[in-house]
Design a protein around this motif. Structure first.
Motif, PDB file in Angstrom:
ATOM      1  N   LEU A  42       7.309  -0.908   5.463  1.00 44.25           N
ATOM      2  CA  LEU A  42       6.174  -0.080   5.049  1.00 44.25           C
ATOM      3  C   LEU A  42       5.351   0.482   6.207  1.00 44.25           C
ATOM      4  CD1 LEU A  42       4.854  -2.264   2.083  1.00 44.25           C
ATOM      5  CD2 LEU A  42       6.226  -0.190   1.927  1.00 44.25           C
ATOM      6  N   LYS A  43       5.670   0.096   7.439  1.00 40.17           N
ATOM      7  CA  LYS A  43       4.789   0.489   8.539  1.00 40.17           C
ATOM      8  C   LYS A  43       4.717   2.007   8.734  1.00 40.17           C
ATOM      9  CE  LYS A  43       8.234  -0.038  12.237  1.00 40.17           C
ATOM     10  NZ  LYS A  43       8.541  -0.726  13.520  1.00 40.17           N
ATOM     11  N   ASP A  44       5.833   2.714   8.523  1.00 39.81           N
ATOM     12  CA  ASP A  44       5.815   4.173   8.687  1.00 39.81           C
ATOM     13  C   ASP A  44       4.929   4.833   7.635  1.00 39.81           C
ATOM     14  OD1 ASP A  44       7.496   4.011  10.844  1.00 39.81           O
ATOM     15  OD2 ASP A  44       9.319   4.368   9.686  1.00 39.81           O
ATOM     16  N   LEU A  45       5.013   4.341   6.390  1.00 36.74           N
ATOM     17  CA  LEU A  45       4.192   4.900   5.321  1.00 36.74           C
ATOM     18  C   LEU A  45       2.721   4.574   5.544  1.00 36.74           C
ATOM     19  CD1 LEU A  45       4.162   6.400   2.602  1.00 36.74           C
ATOM     20  CD2 LEU A  45       4.498   4.198   1.481  1.00 36.74           C
ATOM     21  N   ALA A  46       2.450   3.372   6.079  1.00 36.84           N
ATOM     22  CA  ALA A  46       1.068   2.922   6.257  1.00 36.84           C
ATOM     23  C   ALA A  46       0.412   3.505   7.501  1.00 36.84           C
ATOM     24  CB  ALA A  46       1.029   1.401   6.326  1.00 36.84           C
ATOM     25  N   MET A  47       1.200   4.052   8.403  1.00 34.14           N
ATOM     26  CA  MET A  47       0.684   4.487   9.692  1.00 34.14           C
ATOM     27  C   MET A  47      -0.468   5.497   9.561  1.00 34.14           C
ATOM     28  SD  MET A  47       1.143   3.974  12.947  1.00 34.14           S
ATOM     29  CE  MET A  47       2.833   3.398  13.155  1.00 34.14           C
ATOM     30  N   ASN A  48      -0.355   6.440   8.598  1.00 35.42           N
ATOM     31  CA  ASN A  48      -1.343   7.519   8.510  1.00 35.42           C
ATOM     32  C   ASN A  48      -2.367   7.359   7.400  1.00 35.42           C
ATOM     33  OD1 ASN A  48      -0.142   9.021  10.647  1.00 35.42           O
ATOM     34  ND2 ASN A  48       1.459   9.700   9.249  1.00 35.42           N
ATOM     35  N   VAL A  49      -2.321   6.234   6.671  1.00 33.29           N
ATOM     36  CA  VAL A  49      -3.331   6.053   5.621  1.00 33.29           C
ATOM     37  C   VAL A  49      -4.621   5.579   6.261  1.00 33.29           C
ATOM     38  CG1 VAL A  49      -1.574   5.497   3.902  1.00 33.29           C
ATOM     39  CG2 VAL A  49      -2.702   3.641   5.126  1.00 33.29           C
ATOM     40  N   PRO A  50      -5.795   5.891   5.658  1.00 33.50           N
ATOM     41  CA  PRO A  50      -7.071   5.478   6.252  1.00 33.50           C
ATOM     42  C   PRO A  50      -7.282   3.974   6.135  1.00 33.50           C
ATOM     43  CG  PRO A  50      -7.425   6.474   4.101  1.00 33.50           C
ATOM     44  CD  PRO A  50      -5.969   6.661   4.425  1.00 33.50           C
ATOM     45  N   TYR A  51      -8.218   3.460   6.933  1.00 29.21           N
ATOM     46  CA  TYR A  51      -8.571   2.050   6.834  1.00 29.21           C
ATOM     47  C   TYR A  51      -9.295   1.760   5.531  1.00 29.21           C
ATOM     48  CZ  TYR A  51      -7.503   1.716  11.817  1.00 29.21           C
ATOM     49  OH  TYR A  51      -6.861   1.741  13.021  1.00 29.21           O
ATOM     50  N   ALA A  52      -9.245   0.510   5.126  1.00 28.46           N
ATOM     51  CA  ALA A  52      -9.930   0.096   3.914  1.00 28.46           C
ATOM     52  C   ALA A  52     -11.441   0.272   4.080  1.00 28.46           C
ATOM     53  CB  ALA A  52      -9.606  -1.361   3.606  1.00 28.46           C
ATOM     54  N   HIS A  53     -12.076   0.691   2.990  1.00 23.03           N
ATOM     55  CA  HIS A  53     -13.535   0.827   2.991  1.00 23.03           C
ATOM     56  C   HIS A  53     -14.088  -0.034   1.871  1.00 23.03           C
ATOM     57  CE1 HIS A  53     -17.537   2.481   3.294  1.00 23.03           C
ATOM     58  NE2 HIS A  53     -17.509   2.791   2.014  1.00 23.03           N
TER      59      HIS A  53
END
Length: 394
Positions: free
Chosen positions: A325-336
């Motif tokens: 999942l690291k490639d998919l997660a790379m560009n998602v924003p941090y948790a808020h």
């Protein structure tokens, strides 16, 4: 109270990604009705014309009895063909209505579940995952297969299937003010020049398919006229300044444009819903410590860096950093997070798992363990209280 609020399902938010689930069968039903209506109009007009001609010729004495019988046989054959076409439309309508019914029931089932800890939610979420993976009745596989077939035909250098699709959806495409059909016709013109078609034929194509779009696409129409004046040289591969229109990469551009237009018309997302759902979940878990090139262990103080437990000598199991999942997660924003739901008395066990100390003590008491021992809630491993390390989140 806080736990109850956290576990309560916000139904409207939960189905934000599910608009295409209900919208697509409706759009396909509209297309099916339009196809049936067009078939009835076309075939009934032909039957009426044939009947009128046969009647007129009979009254005028211009046809024999055998001629009349042949005409009647032809009309019966046309009527049977119409019935077969309408039967196919009726079968498609029944299939789509069945899909819509299954989807409405699927969404309605969610509204009967109040919280995430309801046993029915696990079943519902499993069905939803099956849908995202391709479950029958909840996924329009035929529509996606058809789209991919047309997309591949464009990549192979043919506009015919895409033009047929544009013709079937002419009204809706006109409302969208898109350029797909124009670009397909323009590419058709380019291929005519490439194949050495007669100038008169090319000019007729410009007048019929391109000139009416001169207001919207003046530069392309001007280029078409220029290419007609300075035709493509198939020997030297020279295009007199219009070489960009003869590039092979234009077919990929047309394939992508068709996919975008198709998805916009049917309210389909530009990326798979599974990726969207995964991205949402990954964003909720992502912290600045994720994707770090080097990770430090928690050490003797048991500090948790970025909410990722890193006990000495053990590997962290972080979905954000996992190879899958690291490639998919790379560009998602941090948790808020507007408020923390982390327990105030966190401790880390020797196996790297983290729990609230009070929960561990309650679980140990129920299990009949001595006061000096605790038990892992998931693995069942037993440890002494002196083996616990307090967790600090930075």
């Amino acid at each position: 109270m806080g736990d109850h609020e956290h576990m309560a399902i916000k139904h409207n938010d939960h189905i934000l990604l599910d608009q295409p689930l209900l919208r697509l069968p409706y759009e396909l039903l509209r297309n099916n009705f339009r196809s049936a209506h067009f078939t009835v109009e076309k075939e009934s007009t032909g039957l009426k014309t044939s009947l009128k001609d046969a009647t007129t010729r009979c009254f005028n004495g211009k046809s024999t009895q055998d001629d009349l019988v042949r005409n009647l046989d032809d009309m019966i054959a046309q009527a049977k063909a119409l019935r077969r076409k309408l039967a196919a439309c009726a079968d498609e309508e029944s299939r789509l209505l069945g899909q819509e019914d299954a989807r409405i029931k699927h969404v309605d089932d969610l509204y009967s579940i109040a919280s995430f800890d309801d046993v029915k939610y696990e079943t519902w979420s499993r069905t939803r995952l099956d849908r995202l993976m391709g479950m029958k009745d909840l996924v329009d596989v035929e529509t996606l297969v058809s789209m991919n077939r047309i997309r591949e035909s464009l990549k192979k250098g043919s506009v015919q299937e895409a033009l047929v699709w544009c013709s079937q959806n002419k009204k809706e495409l006109r409302k969208m003010d898109g350029r797909l059909e124009f670009d397909l016709r323009f590419q058709q013109f380019v291929e005519m020049l490439r194949s050495g078609a007669e100038p008169k034929t090319c000019l007729a194509h410009i007048k019929k398919h391109l000139m009416s779009h001169n207001t919207l696409f003046p530069s392309e129409v001007k280029a078409a006229c220029g290419m007609l004046a300075f035709p493509f040289d198939s020997v030297s591969k020279s295009a007199h300044g219009y070489g960009a229109y003869f590039q092979a990469s234009r077919w990929d551009m047309l394939a992508n444009l068709f996919t975008e237009t198709h998805n916009a018309l049917l309210s389909l997302p530009s990326v798979p819903l599974l990726n969207v759902a995964l991205s949402s979940g990954l964003s909720a878990l992502k912290t600045p410590a994720c994707h770090a090139a080097a990770r430090e262990s928690a050490g003797s103080d048991g500090v948790v860096h970025g909410a990722t437990i890193l006990p000495s000598g053990q590997q962290t199991v972080c979905p954000i950093c996992s190879p899958e999942l690291k490639d998919l997660a790379m560009n998602v924003p941090y948790a808020h997070h507007t408020k923390s739901i982390v327990e105030h008395d966190l401790v880390v066990l020797p196996n790297g798992r983290v729990y609230g100390k009070e929960k561990l003590e309650q679980h140990a008491k129920k299990s009949g363990l001595p006061a000096s021992q605790i038990k892992d809630l998931q693995t069942g491993e037993v440890y002494g209280e002196d083996q616990l390390k307090k967790v600090f989140i930075t």
